[in-house]
Design an enzyme around this catalytic site. Structure first.
Site, PDB file in Angstrom:
ATOM      1  N   TYR A   1       0.842  -1.204   0.000  1.00 44.82           N
ATOM      2  CA  TYR A   1       0.000   0.000   0.000  1.00 44.82           C
ATOM      3  C   TYR A   1       0.875   1.253   0.000  1.00 44.82           C
ATOM      4  CZ  TYR A   1      -3.360   3.461   1.760  1.00 44.82           C
ATOM      5  OH  TYR A   1      -4.131   4.583   1.939  1.00 44.82           O
ATOM      6  N   GLU A   2       1.995   1.196   0.729  1.00 40.08           N
ATOM      7  CA  GLU A   2       2.908   2.333   0.823  1.00 40.08           C
ATOM      8  C   GLU A   2       3.981   2.311  -0.262  1.00 40.08           C
ATOM      9  OE1 GLU A   2       4.207   2.243   4.914  1.00 40.08           O
ATOM     10  OE2 GLU A   2       2.428   3.340   5.559  1.00 40.08           O
TER      11      GLU A   2
ATOM     12  N   GLU B   1       3.923   1.079  16.062  1.00 41.87           N
ATOM     13  CA  GLU B   1       4.883   0.822  14.985  1.00 41.87           C
ATOM     14  C   GLU B   1       4.198   0.595  13.647  1.00 41.87           C
ATOM     15  OE1 GLU B   1       8.094   0.733  12.929  1.00 41.87           O
ATOM     16  OE2 GLU B   1       8.279   1.013  15.083  1.00 41.87           O
TER      17      GLU B   1
ATOM     18  N   ILE C   1     -13.200  -0.467  12.405  1.00 44.84           N
ATOM     19  CA  ILE C   1     -12.140  -1.325  12.956  1.00 44.84           C
ATOM     20  C   ILE C   1     -10.944  -0.492  13.405  1.00 44.84           C
ATOM     21  CG2 ILE C   1     -10.553  -3.222  12.463  1.00 44.84           C
ATOM     22  CD1 ILE C   1     -12.696  -4.208  10.395  1.00 44.84           C
TER      23      ILE C   1
ATOM     24  N   TYR D   1      -5.733  10.167  11.428  1.00 50.26           N
ATOM     25  CA  TYR D   1      -5.150  10.493  12.729  1.00 50.26           C
ATOM     26  C   TYR D   1      -5.493  11.917  13.159  1.00 50.26           C
ATOM     27  CZ  TYR D   1      -2.429   6.211  12.144  1.00 50.26           C
ATOM     28  OH  TYR D   1      -2.044   4.918  11.970  1.00 50.26           O
TER      29      TYR D   1
ATOM     30  N   ARG E   1      -8.781  12.488  14.729  1.00 52.90           N
ATOM     31  CA  ARG E   1      -8.868  11.958  16.088  1.00 52.90           C
ATOM     32  C   ARG E   1      -8.003  12.736  17.073  1.00 52.90           C
ATOM     33  NH1 ARG E   1     -10.386   8.886  12.326  1.00 52.90           N
ATOM     34  NH2 ARG E   1     -11.961   7.284  12.646  1.00 52.90           N
TER      35      ARG E   1
END
Length: 172
Positions: A27-28, A91, A104, A139, A142
């Site tokens: 994905y990265e 991590e 999730i 992130y 949140r």
């Protein structure tokens, strides 16, 4: 998807954890960087003194579903910052693409946040690839602070060759 449950990873989950690590790396666009083996994951995470802890997200309630049962994971460990004390370091964190949007990831972060508070950690730290805009936004929504912008921190590393060179006796 009917439901999912979060649980502490067990030795039997090592192959699924490595599969998800490789999916995250793909994905990265860094899949060639994954050198870790199942044997290393097993030894490093499930011995007397584990180097990491892991939570897995597992599908539930799908009787005839074909495919992996473990659909997400979070790998973390505890470390110490001399300015602020104990912290939880996240991590790796990944949910398979077809399962995103089901809460999730939010539940994993909630569980990790509870664990950080229970163990008296002052914060949770992690890094995100610069080009991973969806995760950065996830992130930030949140409440995460982007320290690279706010405080100007840079991430460095010494690779294995550099460590070997520095640990070798100096030649006269």
């Amino acid at each position: 998807m009917d439901m999912f449950k979060l649980r502490k990873a067990e030795p039997k989950d090592v192959s699924d954890i490595l599969r998800l690590i490789k999916e995250l790396a793909k994905y990265e666009e860094m899949e060639d960087k994954v050198l870790l083996t199942e044997k290393e994951l097993l030894e490093d995470g499930f011995g007397d003194h584990p180097f990491y802890h892991c939570i897995v997200a597992e599908r539930e309630g799908e009787q005839n579903f074909v495919g992996p049962k473990v659909i997400g994971f979070a790998m973390y460990y505890f470390t110490y910052d001399p300015w602020i004390g104990k912290l939880l370091y996240l991590e790796d964190f990944f949910v398979m693409e077809e399962y995103r949007g089901n809460g999730i990831g939010s539940e994993i972060l909630k569980l990790l946040s509870h664990l950080a508070m229970k163990t008296r950690c002052s914060s949770m730290h992690f890094i995100v690839a610069e080009n991973n805009k969806p995760s950065i936004e996830f992130y930030k929504r949140r409440g995460a602070d982007d320290l690279s912008q706010d405080e100007g921190w840079r991430l460095f590393r010494f690779d294995k060759d550099s460590l070997l060179k520095m640990s070798s006796p100096a030649e006269e």
